[in-house]
Design a protein around this motif. Structure first.
Motif, PDB file in Angstrom:
ATOM      1  N   ASP A  53       1.569   6.725   8.976  1.00  0.00           N
ATOM      2  CA  ASP A  53       0.557   7.451   9.628  1.00  0.00           C
ATOM      3  C   ASP A  53       0.571   8.713  10.762  1.00  0.00           C
ATOM      4  O   ASP A  53       0.453   9.812  10.512  1.00  0.00           O
ATOM      5  CB  ASP A  53      -0.234   6.033  10.687  1.00  0.00           C
ATOM      6  CG  ASP A  53       0.199   5.651  11.461  1.00  0.00           C
ATOM      7  OD1 ASP A  53       1.529   5.431  11.184  1.00  0.00           O
ATOM      8  OD2 ASP A  53      -0.860   5.508  12.731  1.00  0.00           O
ATOM      9  N   ASP A  56       1.761  11.618   8.225  1.00  0.00           N
ATOM     10  CA  ASP A  56       0.924  11.914   6.859  1.00  0.00           C
ATOM     11  C   ASP A  56      -0.346  13.228   7.711  1.00  0.00           C
ATOM     12  O   ASP A  56      -0.460  13.853   7.651  1.00  0.00           O
ATOM     13  CB  ASP A  56      -0.202  10.491   7.210  1.00  0.00           C
ATOM     14  CG  ASP A  56      -0.696  10.196   5.964  1.00  0.00           C
ATOM     15  OD1 ASP A  56      -0.737  11.252   4.786  1.00  0.00           O
ATOM     16  OD2 ASP A  56      -1.594   9.649   5.422  1.00  0.00           O
ATOM     17  N   GLU A  60      -0.730  16.916   7.078  1.00  0.00           N
ATOM     18  CA  GLU A  60      -2.266  17.513   7.723  1.00  0.00           C
ATOM     19  C   GLU A  60      -2.455  18.544   8.516  1.00  0.00           C
ATOM     20  O   GLU A  60      -2.884  19.649   7.921  1.00  0.00           O
ATOM     21  CB  GLU A  60      -3.078  17.009   7.655  1.00  0.00           C
ATOM     22  CG  GLU A  60      -4.975  17.013   7.582  1.00  0.00           C
ATOM     23  CD  GLU A  60      -5.748  16.231   6.910  1.00  0.00           C
ATOM     24  OE1 GLU A  60      -6.892  16.725   6.981  1.00  0.00           O
ATOM     25  OE2 GLU A  60      -5.508  14.610   7.605  1.00  0.00           O
ATOM     26  N   LYS A  66      -3.241  16.891   2.551  1.00  0.00           N
ATOM     27  CA  LYS A  66      -3.801  15.624   2.693  1.00  0.00           C
ATOM     28  C   LYS A  66      -2.348  14.459   1.897  1.00  0.00           C
ATOM     29  O   LYS A  66      -3.089  14.990   0.734  1.00  0.00           O
ATOM     30  CB  LYS A  66      -5.331  14.713   1.791  1.00  0.00           C
ATOM     31  CG  LYS A  66      -5.729  15.192   2.500  1.00  0.00           C
ATOM     32  CD  LYS A  66      -6.322  14.533   3.432  1.00  0.00           C
ATOM     33  CE  LYS A  66      -7.643  13.493   4.095  1.00  0.00           C
ATOM     34  NZ  LYS A  66      -7.573  12.795   5.070  1.00  0.00           N
ATOM     35  N   SER A  67      -1.469  14.247   2.116  1.00  0.00           N
ATOM     36  CA  SER A  67      -0.470  13.665   1.236  1.00  0.00           C
ATOM     37  C   SER A  67      -0.657  12.393   1.066  1.00  0.00           C
ATOM     38  O   SER A  67      -0.107  11.719   0.105  1.00  0.00           O
ATOM     39  CB  SER A  67       0.536  13.755   2.333  1.00  0.00           C
ATOM     40  OG  SER A  67       0.488  12.645   3.689  1.00  0.00           O
ATOM     41  N   ASN A  68      -1.464  11.370   1.822  1.00  0.00           N
ATOM     42  CA  ASN A  68      -2.041  10.338   1.543  1.00  0.00           C
ATOM     43  C   ASN A  68      -0.499   9.738   1.133  1.00  0.00           C
ATOM     44  O   ASN A  68      -0.877   8.722   0.234  1.00  0.00           O
ATOM     45  CB  ASN A  68      -2.460   9.903  -0.035  1.00  0.00           C
ATOM     46  CG  ASN A  68      -4.205  10.650   0.148  1.00  0.00           C
ATOM     47  OD1 ASN A  68      -4.583  10.664   1.689  1.00  0.00           O
ATOM     48  ND2 ASN A  68      -4.958  11.006  -0.181  1.00  0.00           N
ATOM     49  N   THR A  71      -0.066   5.173  -1.061  1.00  0.00           N
ATOM     50  CA  THR A  71      -0.784   5.235  -1.544  1.00  0.00           C
ATOM     51  C   THR A  71      -0.896   5.672  -3.235  1.00  0.00           C
ATOM     52  O   THR A  71      -0.256   6.579  -3.383  1.00  0.00           O
ATOM     53  CB  THR A  71      -2.395   5.800  -0.737  1.00  0.00           C
ATOM     54  OG1 THR A  71      -2.127   7.332  -1.005  1.00  0.00           O
ATOM     55  CG2 THR A  71      -2.211   5.194   0.500  1.00  0.00           C
ATOM     56  N   GLU A  73      -2.953   7.910  -4.216  1.00  0.00           N
ATOM     57  CA  GLU A  73      -3.118   9.104  -4.372  1.00  0.00           C
ATOM     58  C   GLU A  73      -2.637  10.046  -3.753  1.00  0.00           C
ATOM     59  O   GLU A  73      -2.754  10.761  -3.376  1.00  0.00           O
ATOM     60  CB  GLU A  73      -5.143   9.358  -3.926  1.00  0.00           C
ATOM     61  CG  GLU A  73      -5.772   8.378  -4.415  1.00  0.00           C
ATOM     62  CD  GLU A  73      -5.926   6.603  -3.909  1.00  0.00           C
ATOM     63  OE1 GLU A  73      -5.200   6.601  -3.111  1.00  0.00           O
ATOM     64  OE2 GLU A  73      -5.979   5.990  -5.022  1.00  0.00           O
ATOM     65  N   GLU A  74      -0.797   9.604  -3.470  1.00  0.00           N
ATOM     66  CA  GLU A  74       0.014   9.727  -2.883  1.00  0.00           C
ATOM     67  C   GLU A  74       0.225  11.517  -3.037  1.00  0.00           C
ATOM     68  O   GLU A  74       0.210  12.185  -4.986  1.00  0.00           O
ATOM     69  CB  GLU A  74       1.207   9.417  -2.817  1.00  0.00           C
ATOM     70  CG  GLU A  74       2.433  10.661  -1.807  1.00  0.00           C
ATOM     71  CD  GLU A  74       3.512  10.119  -1.325  1.00  0.00           C
ATOM     72  OE1 GLU A  74       4.351  10.038  -1.112  1.00  0.00           O
ATOM     73  OE2 GLU A  74       3.284   8.847  -1.679  1.00  0.00           O
ATOM     74  N   SER A  75       0.232  12.646  -2.669  1.00  0.00           N
ATOM     75  CA  SER A  75       0.066  14.642  -3.272  1.00  0.00           C
ATOM     76  C   SER A  75       1.375  14.166  -4.292  1.00  0.00           C
ATOM     77  O   SER A  75       3.008  13.431  -3.048  1.00  0.00           O
ATOM     78  CB  SER A  75       0.097  15.131  -1.760  1.00  0.00           C
ATOM     79  OG  SER A  75       0.623  15.768  -2.333  1.00  0.00           O
TER      80      SER A  75
END
Length: 172
Positions: A53, A56, A60, A66-68, A71, A73-75
């Protein structure tokens, strides 16, 4: 007698709430970096563990992505930015000269990002002074502490590096 017992059970939760209202919940900001010399590879192998976190949030704020991390959805560019960040905030010098290292990749372990790096082609007998500068997350969190453990030839030295004192030096 029964009323007195009931009063105790009512006062106990109130006392706990009162106690908790005076305690300050504080997040702990820390990274742990292990740097170990491998004689067989003639290289320093480095692992750095950072809370997901925190990294992350840093990606940002610093780079606007937004790296996520960790997850689905990771960039796709997150690792490139982590590598870029490390190159500016984690610096190793041997005998007073900055040394390039290879960022090998990352993996996730529970709530931590584990980053892997390596300094190849190191002849330990030629190393007189090893300096490690670790400013990981100190630009984001004033309370950040970066623990660095260095192992070589059966020796071990550890540093706690903070924003105002971000370098550790070893005479090998």
């Amino acid at each position: 007698m029964l009323k007195r017992k009931n009063a105790k059970w009512l006062l106990l939760p109130m006392a706990i709430l009162l106690f908790l209202s005076f305690t300050n919940l504080h997040k702990f900001y820390v990274s742990v970096t292990n740097m170990e010399y491998s004689e067989s590879d003639e290289a320093f192998q480095i692992t750095s563990r950072i809370f997901i976190d925190d990294l992350d949030d840093l990606l940002e704020e610093r780079y606007g992505i937004k790296s996520n991390l960790a997850t689905p959805e990771e960039s796709k560019i997150a690792e490139d930015y982590i590598k870029k960040y490390f190159k500016t905030k984690f610096i190793v010098e041997i005998n007073g000269e900055p040394i390039a290292y290879n960022f090998l990749g990352k993996k996730y372990d529970a709530d931590v990002v584990v980053c892997y790096m390596e300094i190849p082609n190191v002849k330990l007998q030629e190393v007189k002074i090893l300096t490690i500068q670790n400013e990981i997350l100190t630009d984001m969190f004033d309370e950040q502490k970066n623990l660095v453990h260095v192992k070589w030839n059966g020796n071990k030295k550890s540093f706690v590096l903070i924003k105002s004192d971000n370098k550790g030096m070893l005479n090998l």
